[in-house]
Design an enzyme around this catalytic site. Structure first.
Site, short mmCIF file in Angstrom:
data_model
loop_
_atom_site.label_atom_id
_atom_site.label_comp_id
_atom_site.label_asym_id
_atom_site.label_seq_id
_atom_site.Cartn_x
_atom_site.Cartn_y
_atom_site.Cartn_z
N LYS A 229 0.84 -1.20 0.00
CA LYS A 229 0.00 0.00 0.00
C LYS A 229 0.88 1.25 0.00
CE LYS A 229 -3.09 2.61 3.05
NZ LYS A 229 -3.72 2.64 4.40
N ASP A 234 -2.42 10.51 3.71
CA ASP A 234 -3.85 10.22 3.81
C ASP A 234 -4.53 11.29 4.65
OD1 ASP A 234 -6.36 9.13 3.84
OD2 ASP A 234 -5.87 7.56 5.30
N LYS A 241 -9.74 13.47 8.23
CA LYS A 241 -9.26 13.09 9.56
C LYS A 241 -9.12 14.32 10.44
CE LYS A 241 -6.23 9.29 7.96
NZ LYS A 241 -6.76 8.15 8.73
N ASP A 252 1.61 6.27 5.91
CA ASP A 252 0.57 5.43 5.33
C ASP A 252 1.05 4.71 4.08
OD1 ASP A 252 -1.93 4.40 5.87
OD2 ASP A 252 -2.97 5.79 4.55
N ASP A 311 -12.04 7.54 4.02
CA ASP A 311 -10.83 7.28 4.80
C ASP A 311 -10.49 5.80 4.83
OD1 ASP A 311 -8.63 7.95 6.29
OD2 ASP A 311 -9.70 8.05 8.20
N GLU A 313 -9.48 4.09 2.21
CA GLU A 313 -9.05 4.11 0.81
C GLU A 313 -7.98 3.08 0.49
OE1 GLU A 313 -5.63 5.38 2.66
OE2 GLU A 313 -7.68 5.99 3.13
N ARG A 315 -7.67 -0.09 1.07
CA ARG A 315 -8.17 -1.36 0.52
C ARG A 315 -8.63 -1.20 -0.92
NH1 ARG A 315 -12.36 -1.76 5.28
NH2 ARG A 315 -10.61 -0.57 6.14
#
Length: 463
Positions: A229, A234, A241, A252, A311, A313, A315
């Site tokens: 990933k 993010d 967030k 992230d 949030d 995202e 996956r």
């Protein structure tokens, strides 16, 4: 930085590692003045303790270092690693360690403790260097440490410089170093090449989203694919967030950083496999073009996904990459991602959950984890939770309501995109060390890579 052992030297300072039950034997054999010095100092060989033995000329005659007993060692990793920073400047030669696995762990921890992130600020190097202990493959250990430090550097670099383009540079540079190929699909080409969810997540950023595809090794060797990933920052998207939750979001892309580090280990050690590294590299940003709560996205696999939280995202981008990986039915797919806060609530920052339906792979990863002090813990693909990821108007829900079993439902979501691979494991890593510990500097972390490497080495061997 390139971690290296010191060359062997007759002038190296003897460093004797002792468990508490071996201390009396050492005292009985030591010169009277040294034995008296150790007794007077109260040294008891507790984990990480050390005592410098003075020489008659005022120099250092040697060092005793405490290993602790087996129970104490079980509570920490990388014994003696802090000595790299706490001993006086010099070169040290380890003795007293007959267990080969323990010697390897000490040696690797020593190298990792020498890590410094110096991109923006100078730092003094570790004062103490170690000669590679007997029985330790110096070149292999240095290669593993260098790959782990590459992961550290990638994660520690802030998002204004570790953009998707910079992540592309890191992968293409790695490909060039080891004679691999690297294809890049970016911007609107993601739509024409059928990576719609990678495009949707990354399109709001000023830096184009992209999919990085590195391939290396004999074409007729077993295919092993790593998917990492690569969300370089993010914000949470339109489900923005709060500030406190955004503070560490430069990490992230920790799944990508660890997949890249693992790829470097595999290539440096020339494992006998056909490696593929897939990194969907994006920023989850806010703009008029951002994907929205309530949107329904089409995936590469043809499954539709209802967006109930922008949030969630990671996956989404992983799903398109996993679908691509699965199309060639590889021998194994390993997915690494800083995916859910639920995993941290369950297991904390130091213990990484992994998911697989393959009992043999689960046993192998557990054994590898213990062998190389790279902790993993198996979690279940719990089929009764499947309805939680099935909304009313699409095939899948990216953020089930209720907040329970968040790591499990994320893993179940990803499993829907893998059908043909012989083996599949998903690892929900953290990618960060909150407080410095021996062999684990504060900041970006290498997690799961060494355990997977150990398993792959045992399974496929080397060229």
């Amino acid at each position: 930085m390139t971690p290296t052992f010191a060359p062997a030297s007759a002038d190296a300072i003897p460093l004797t590692a002792l468990a508490p039950d071996a201390l009396d034997g050492w005292l009985a054999e030591a010169p009277d003045t040294q034995a008296a010095w150790v007794r007077a100092s109260g040294f008891t060989a507790t984990p990480g303790s050390r005592i410098v033995l003075p020489a008659p000329d005022g120099g250092i005659a040697g060092v005793l270092a405490g290993l602790g007993d087996a129970a104490a060692r079980a509570r920490s990793r990388f014994p003696l690693a802090d000595l790299a920073n706490s001993l006086p400047e010099g070169t040290y030669a380890l003795g007293g360690v007959e267990d080969a696995a323990l010697a390897r762990e000490i040696a690797l921890g020593w190298l990792l403790s020498s890590y410094r992130f110096t991109r923006y600020k100078q730092a003094k190097p570790a004062p103490a260097r170690l000669v590679a202990p007997d029985g330790v493959n110096a070149a292999e250990t240095e290669a593993i440490a260098a790959a782990a430090m590459l992961s550290f550097d990638l994660i520690n670099t802030p998002a204004n410089q570790m953009t998707p383009a910079a992540l592309e540079d890191a992968v293409t540079s790695l490909a060039s170093e080891f004679g691999a190929t690297c294809a890049v699909t970016s911007g609107d080409a993601l739509l024409t090449e059928n990576f719609p969810m990678i495009h949707a997540v990354g399109r709001a950023s000023d830096v184009e989203p992209r999919l990085l595809d590195l391939q290396w090794g004999p074409e007729d060797a077993p295919k092993v694919t790593l998917v990492g990933k690569g969300v370089c920052f993010d914000t949470g998207g339109l489900n923005l967030k709060p500030g406190g939750s955004m503070a560490l979001m430069k990490k992230d892309m920790g799944g990508a950083a660890n997949a890249i580090g693992l790829a470097r280990m595999i290539m440096a050690l020339r494992l006998n496999l056909r490696l593929r590294l897939l990194v969907p590299a994006v920023e989850n940003s806010v703009s008029a073009g951002a994907f929205r709560p309530g949107d329904v996205l089409m995936s590469r696999k043809g499954l539709t996904v209802e967006i109930n939280n922008t949030d969630a995202e990671g996956r989404l981008v992983l799903a398109d990459a996993l679908a691509l990986a699965d199309e060639e039915a590889p021998a194994a797919i390993f997915c690494l991602a800083t995916l859910t806060g639920a995993a941290r609530v369950a297991l904390g920052p130091d213990l990484m959950p992994f998911y697989t339906d393959d009992e043999g792979l689960a046993d192998a990863l557990g054994a590898a984890s213990r062998a190389v002090a790279d902790p993993l813990w198996r979690m279940p693909f719990w089929d009764p939770y499947e309805p939680m990821i099935e909304p009313d108007i699409a095939d899948l829900d990216n953020a089930p309501k209720g907040g329970m079993a968040g790591s499990v439902t994320a893993a179940l979501f990803l499993r829907r995109f893998v059908e043909r691979a012989e083996r599949f494991a998903h690892l929900d890593i953290y990618g960060w060390t909150p407080a410095a510990a021996p062999g684990r500097p504060r900041g970006g972390a290498s997690q799961a890579a060494r355990a997977i490497l150990h398993h792959l080495d045992a399974t496929y061997g080397r060229q």
